[in-house]
Design a protein around this motif. Structure first.
Motif, PDB file in Angstrom:
ATOM      1  N   SER A  19      -3.632  22.835  71.453  1.00 10.59           N
ATOM      2  CA  SER A  19      -2.868  21.825  70.724  1.00 10.59           C
ATOM      3  C   SER A  19      -3.801  21.068  69.792  1.00 10.59           C
ATOM      4  N   THR A  20      -3.205  20.354  68.865  1.00 12.31           N
ATOM      5  CA  THR A  20      -3.947  19.416  68.037  1.00 12.31           C
ATOM      6  C   THR A  20      -3.419  18.028  68.377  1.00 12.31           C
ATOM      7  N   ASN A  21      -4.054  17.003  67.824  1.00  6.97           N
ATOM      8  CA  ASN A  21      -3.470  15.683  68.031  1.00  6.97           C
ATOM      9  C   ASN A  21      -2.297  15.484  67.072  1.00  6.97           C
ATOM     10  N   GLY A  22      -1.755  14.278  67.039  1.00  2.00           N
ATOM     11  CA  GLY A  22      -0.523  14.044  66.298  1.00  2.00           C
ATOM     12  C   GLY A  22      -0.637  14.115  64.798  1.00  2.00           C
ATOM     13  N   THR A  23      -1.838  14.186  64.256  1.00  2.47           N
ATOM     14  CA  THR A  23      -2.022  14.404  62.825  1.00  2.47           C
ATOM     15  C   THR A  23      -2.767  15.722  62.654  1.00  2.47           C
ATOM     16  N   MET A  24      -2.152  16.641  61.935  1.00  2.33           N
ATOM     17  CA  MET A  24      -2.690  18.000  61.831  1.00  2.33           C
ATOM     18  C   MET A  24      -2.739  18.411  60.368  1.00  2.33           C
ATOM     19  N   ILE A  25      -3.738  19.219  60.039  1.00  2.00           N
ATOM     20  CA  ILE A  25      -3.794  19.827  58.713  1.00  2.00           C
ATOM     21  C   ILE A  25      -3.674  21.336  58.873  1.00  2.00           C
ATOM     22  N   CYS A  26      -2.850  21.912  58.045  1.00  2.00           N
ATOM     23  CA  CYS A  26      -2.588  23.350  58.079  1.00  2.00           C
ATOM     24  C   CYS A  26      -3.109  23.957  56.788  1.00  2.00           C
ATOM     25  N   GLY A  27      -4.074  24.852  56.889  1.00  2.00           N
ATOM     26  CA  GLY A  27      -4.640  25.481  55.710  1.00  2.00           C
ATOM     27  C   GLY A  27      -3.718  26.527  55.112  1.00  2.00           C
ATOM     28  N   ARG A  61     -11.093  27.785  51.487  1.00  2.00           N
ATOM     29  CA  ARG A  61     -11.214  29.033  52.246  1.00  2.00           C
ATOM     30  C   ARG A  61     -11.578  28.784  53.701  1.00  2.00           C
ATOM     31  N   GLU A  62     -12.228  27.648  53.994  1.00  2.00           N
ATOM     32  CA  GLU A  62     -12.623  27.362  55.373  1.00  2.00           C
ATOM     33  C   GLU A  62     -11.445  26.961  56.252  1.00  2.00           C
ATOM     34  N   LEU A  63     -10.303  26.671  55.654  1.00  2.00           N
ATOM     35  CA  LEU A  63      -9.099  26.342  56.417  1.00  2.00           C
ATOM     36  C   LEU A  63      -8.081  27.479  56.400  1.00  2.00           C
ATOM     37  N   TYR A  64      -8.495  28.642  55.926  1.00  2.00           N
ATOM     38  CA  TYR A  64      -7.576  29.784  55.855  1.00  2.00           C
ATOM     39  C   TYR A  64      -7.056  30.162  57.234  1.00  2.00           C
ATOM     40  N   ASN A  65      -5.723  30.188  57.375  1.00  2.00           N
ATOM     41  CA  ASN A  65      -5.046  30.507  58.641  1.00  2.00           C
ATOM     42  C   ASN A  65      -5.458  29.580  59.786  1.00  2.00           C
ATOM     43  N   GLU A  66      -5.852  28.365  59.448  1.00  2.00           N
ATOM     44  CA  GLU A  66      -6.276  27.405  60.471  1.00  2.00           C
ATOM     45  C   GLU A  66      -5.320  26.215  60.521  1.00  2.00           C
ATOM     46  N   ARG A  67      -5.134  25.687  61.732  1.00  2.00           N
ATOM     47  CA  ARG A  67      -4.416  24.423  61.954  1.00  2.00           C
ATOM     48  C   ARG A  67      -5.286  23.594  62.888  1.00  2.00           C
ATOM     49  N   ILE A  68      -5.772  22.489  62.400  1.00  2.00           N
ATOM     50  CA  ILE A  68      -6.699  21.686  63.185  1.00  2.00           C
ATOM     51  C   ILE A  68      -6.292  20.212  63.131  1.00  2.00           C
ATOM     52  N   SER A  69      -6.794  19.443  64.089  1.00  2.00           N
ATOM     53  CA  SER A  69      -6.555  18.009  64.099  1.00  2.00           C
ATOM     54  C   SER A  69      -7.183  17.388  62.859  1.00  2.00           C
ATOM     55  N   LEU A  70      -6.437  16.518  62.221  1.00  2.00           N
ATOM     56  CA  LEU A  70      -6.922  15.916  60.988  1.00  2.00           C
ATOM     57  C   LEU A  70      -8.140  15.039  61.216  1.00  2.00           C
ATOM     58  N   GLN A 151     -10.958  27.331  45.958  1.00  2.00           N
ATOM     59  CA  GLN A 151      -9.984  26.336  45.517  1.00  2.00           C
ATOM     60  C   GLN A 151      -8.610  26.526  46.160  1.00  2.00           C
ATOM     61  N   VAL A 152      -8.192  27.767  46.346  1.00  2.00           N
ATOM     62  CA  VAL A 152      -6.837  28.048  46.832  1.00  2.00           C
ATOM     63  C   VAL A 152      -6.823  28.426  48.304  1.00  2.00           C
ATOM     64  N   GLY A 153      -7.883  29.037  48.783  1.00  2.00           N
ATOM     65  CA  GLY A 153      -7.965  29.407  50.193  1.00  2.00           C
ATOM     66  C   GLY A 153      -7.847  30.884  50.462  1.00  2.00           C
ATOM     67  N   ILE A 154      -7.294  31.634  49.515  1.00  2.00           N
ATOM     68  CA  ILE A 154      -7.110  33.071  49.675  1.00  2.00           C
ATOM     69  C   ILE A 154      -7.487  33.776  48.366  1.00  2.00           C
ATOM     70  N   THR A 155      -7.567  35.091  48.398  1.00  2.00           N
ATOM     71  CA  THR A 155      -7.921  35.854  47.211  1.00  2.00           C
ATOM     72  C   THR A 155      -6.740  35.905  46.236  1.00  2.00           C
ATOM     73  N   PRO A 156      -6.992  36.177  44.965  1.00  2.00           N
ATOM     74  CA  PRO A 156      -5.883  36.327  44.010  1.00  2.00           C
ATOM     75  C   PRO A 156      -4.889  37.406  44.440  1.00  2.00           C
ATOM     76  N   LYS A 157      -5.382  38.511  44.976  1.00  2.00           N
ATOM     77  CA  LYS A 157      -4.497  39.594  45.394  1.00  2.00           C
ATOM     78  C   LYS A 157      -3.546  39.140  46.492  1.00  2.00           C
ATOM     79  N   LEU A 158      -4.069  38.449  47.504  1.00  2.00           N
ATOM     80  CA  LEU A 158      -3.226  37.984  48.595  1.00  2.00           C
ATOM     81  C   LEU A 158      -2.273  36.889  48.112  1.00  2.00           C
ATOM     82  N   PHE A 159      -2.754  36.035  47.214  1.00  2.00           N
ATOM     83  CA  PHE A 159      -1.890  34.997  46.663  1.00  2.00           C
ATOM     84  C   PHE A 159      -0.675  35.614  45.978  1.00  2.00           C
ATOM     85  N   CYS A 160      -0.904  36.611  45.154  1.00  2.00           N
ATOM     86  CA  CYS A 160       0.193  37.262  44.433  1.00  2.00           C
ATOM     87  C   CYS A 160       1.126  37.996  45.393  1.00  2.00           C
TER      88      CYS A 160
END
Length: 225
Positions: A19-27, A61-70, A151-160
């Motif tokens: 779990s995370t705490n009540g404030t979470m950031i989702c990459g 990119r360091e928050l790619y597919n991550e959900r962590i406590s803010l 800047q975006v977190g993923i590659t251009p190919k995956l973004f598209c």
């Protein structure tokens, strides 16, 4: 909002895995995740546009597919934000508090103009290829991919690819009956098998299962008990 924990689940076996705490950031995500909506809770959040979270000190990119406590990123500021939100009694007041808080946390951005240019092209044009847009930036494919991921977190190919899948979901929300072949070709898929592959990759279900289990939002699927 009264519970200061947000459970997380393994999307393969659907068992709680932390779990995370009540404030979470989702990459930026390219995989689905499970949320529990059985409890009567109050939740609010902010959905940033691609490359638009100018509030963090680390590459996207360091928050790619991550959900962590803010609080792992904002320390005591995250607790302060939650306390102020809980004290308010109306959604309007909470959004005002959140807006003011984010304005105070806003940091100078180092967004590269080449990435901003590419985002505009990817979102506006269906004919431009990643290769042609990369060439227009003047950078090598490797260097541009790195800038884009930072800047975006993923590659251009995956973004598209994700953007193409989102277009499918948008068409499904407005079109009945469904002509899968027409949707596949309109959105740029080779065939229906190609479309089904992306449904399994991103939504963990088939197109038919998606229609049967679609929830309150086009990106929400209700899981069977």
């Amino acid at each position: 909002m009264d519970e200061d924990r947000i459970p997380q689940f393994d999307h393969h076996n659907r068992m709680q895995c932390g779990s995370t705490n009540g404030t979470m950031i989702c990459g930026t995500h390219s995989e689905n995740f499970i949320i529990r909506d059985a409890n009567k809770i109050s939740v609010m959040g902010v959905h940033f546009k691609p490359g638009g979270a100018a509030f963090l000190e680390l590459p996207a990119r360091e928050l790619y597919n991550e959900r962590i406590s803010l609080d792992e990123l904002w320390k005591t500021h995250a607790t302060e934000l939650r306390d102020r939100l809980v004290q308010e009694s109306t959604p309007e007041a909470r959004f005002w508090v959140l807006e003011q808080f984010l304005t105070q946390m806003l940091r100078p951005t180092n967004y590269h103009p080449a990435v901003n240019f590419a985002l505009q092209q990817f979102q506006q044009s269906t004919n431009s290829t990643i290769r042609s847009i990369t060439e227009q930036t003047g950078f090598s494919a490797r260097h541009f991919n790195q800038l884009f991921r930072d800047q975006v977190g993923i590659t251009p190919k995956l973004f598209c690819r994700i953007q193409r899948f989102q277009k499918v979901l948008e068409m499904l929300s407005a079109k009945a009956p469904v002509d899968w072949l027409d949707i596949a070709f309109t959105c740029g898929y080779f065939d229906q098998a190609h479309l089904i592959h992306d449904f399994r990759a991103f939504a963990d279900c088939t197109p038919t299962e998606y229609l049967d289990q679609r929830g309150f939002h086009r990106c929400h699927v209700v899981l069977a008990d």
